[in-house]
Design an enzyme around this catalytic site. Structure first.
Site, PDB file in Angstrom:
ATOM      1  N   ASP A 143       0.856  -1.189   0.000  1.00  0.00           N
ATOM      2  CA  ASP A 143       0.000   0.000   0.000  1.00  0.00           C
ATOM      3  C   ASP A 143       0.893   1.240   0.000  1.00  0.00           C
ATOM      4  O   ASP A 143       1.897   1.307   0.719  1.00  0.00           O
ATOM      5  CB  ASP A 143      -0.912  -0.003   1.229  1.00  0.00           C
ATOM      6  CG  ASP A 143      -2.046   1.001   1.115  1.00  0.00           C
ATOM      7  OD1 ASP A 143      -3.212   0.571   1.081  1.00  0.00           O
ATOM      8  OD2 ASP A 143      -1.775   2.222   1.064  1.00  0.00           O
TER       9      ASP A 143
ATOM     10  N   ASN B 254     -12.737  -3.075   2.895  1.00  0.00           N
ATOM     11  CA  ASN B 254     -13.644  -1.935   2.872  1.00  0.00           C
ATOM     12  C   ASN B 254     -14.550  -2.070   1.651  1.00  0.00           C
ATOM     13  O   ASN B 254     -14.065  -2.295   0.534  1.00  0.00           O
ATOM     14  CB  ASN B 254     -12.846  -0.626   2.801  1.00  0.00           C
ATOM     15  CG  ASN B 254     -11.989  -0.425   4.034  1.00  0.00           C
ATOM     16  OD1 ASN B 254     -12.348  -0.845   5.128  1.00  0.00           O
ATOM     17  ND2 ASN B 254     -10.838   0.222   3.859  1.00  0.00           N
TER      18      ASN B 254
ATOM     19  N   HIS C 295     -10.263  -5.263  -3.143  1.00  0.00           N
ATOM     20  CA  HIS C 295      -8.932  -5.443  -2.556  1.00  0.00           C
ATOM     21  C   HIS C 295      -9.051  -5.804  -1.085  1.00  0.00           C
ATOM     22  O   HIS C 295      -9.934  -5.337  -0.382  1.00  0.00           O
ATOM     23  CB  HIS C 295      -8.061  -4.194  -2.728  1.00  0.00           C
ATOM     24  CG  HIS C 295      -8.688  -2.935  -2.232  1.00  0.00           C
ATOM     25  ND1 HIS C 295      -9.623  -2.230  -2.962  1.00  0.00           N
ATOM     26  CD2 HIS C 295      -8.532  -2.238  -1.076  1.00  0.00           C
ATOM     27  CE1 HIS C 295     -10.001  -1.165  -2.278  1.00  0.00           C
ATOM     28  NE2 HIS C 295      -9.371  -1.145  -1.120  1.00  0.00           N
ATOM     29  N   LEU C 296      -8.115  -6.642  -0.643  1.00  0.00           N
ATOM     30  CA  LEU C 296      -7.981  -6.984   0.761  1.00  0.00           C
ATOM     31  C   LEU C 296      -6.778  -6.233   1.311  1.00  0.00           C
ATOM     32  O   LEU C 296      -5.687  -6.295   0.730  1.00  0.00           O
ATOM     33  CB  LEU C 296      -7.742  -8.497   0.927  1.00  0.00           C
ATOM     34  CG  LEU C 296      -8.960  -9.430   0.918  1.00  0.00           C
ATOM     35  CD1 LEU C 296      -9.789  -9.259  -0.338  1.00  0.00           C
ATOM     36  CD2 LEU C 296      -8.525 -10.874   1.103  1.00  0.00           C
TER      37      LEU C 296
END
Ligand code: 5GP
Ligand code: ZN
Length: 114
Positions: free
Chosen positions: A32, A87, A100-101
């Site tokens: 990220d 999310n 996405h995780l």
């Protein structure tokens, strides 16, 4: 099919640079850009799926979790533990509309989240 304006489809294709830590034909894991923990990775399907709510292939979701479990072992956070967050849509705080995780580890995670 990749979505023209999707930044994570561009990560899959290499059009946007990312620090990829694991990949197979179906999933990619990368760092990220705004890490919230010592280890903060994103795991995405290579196929464009807008969110968990739009996912239709439950077997794929199972493989996505299995890939994530192996990833956590590979990067050395599995023994102490980690958090996986998905999310989803507006109230979930989703800002990038490609499933996405988040995989967060390397520190103790508090609860409840904000
Ligand atoms: P969301 O808020 O949708 O659950 O999470 C999106 C995440 O993507 C955020 O944690 C954000 O830091 C990350 N992100 C946004 N743009 C980029 C990018 O271009 N590259 C990488 N590596 N991460 C990104
Ligand atoms: Zn996409």
């Amino acid at each position: 099919m990749p979505e023209a304006d999707c930044i994570f489809c561009k990560v899959v294709s290499g059009a946007i640079p990312a620090t990829v830590v694991k990949r197979d034909p179906h999933f990619v894991a990368f760092k990220d850009i705004n890490a919230q923990a010592p280890t903060h990775l994103l795991v995405i399907p290579t196929e464009h799926i807008t969110s968990l709510d739009q996912a239709r292939d439950d077997a794929m979701l199972g493989r996505l979790l299995g890939f994530t479990r192996e990833l956590a072992r590979d990067v050395g956070i599995a023994e102490r533990g980690y958090r996986v967050v998905v999310n989803t849509k507006a109230d979930g705080g989703q800002t990038v509309h490609h499933l996405h995780l988040h995989v967060l580890g390397g520190r103790f995670m508090t609860w409840p989240p904000g």
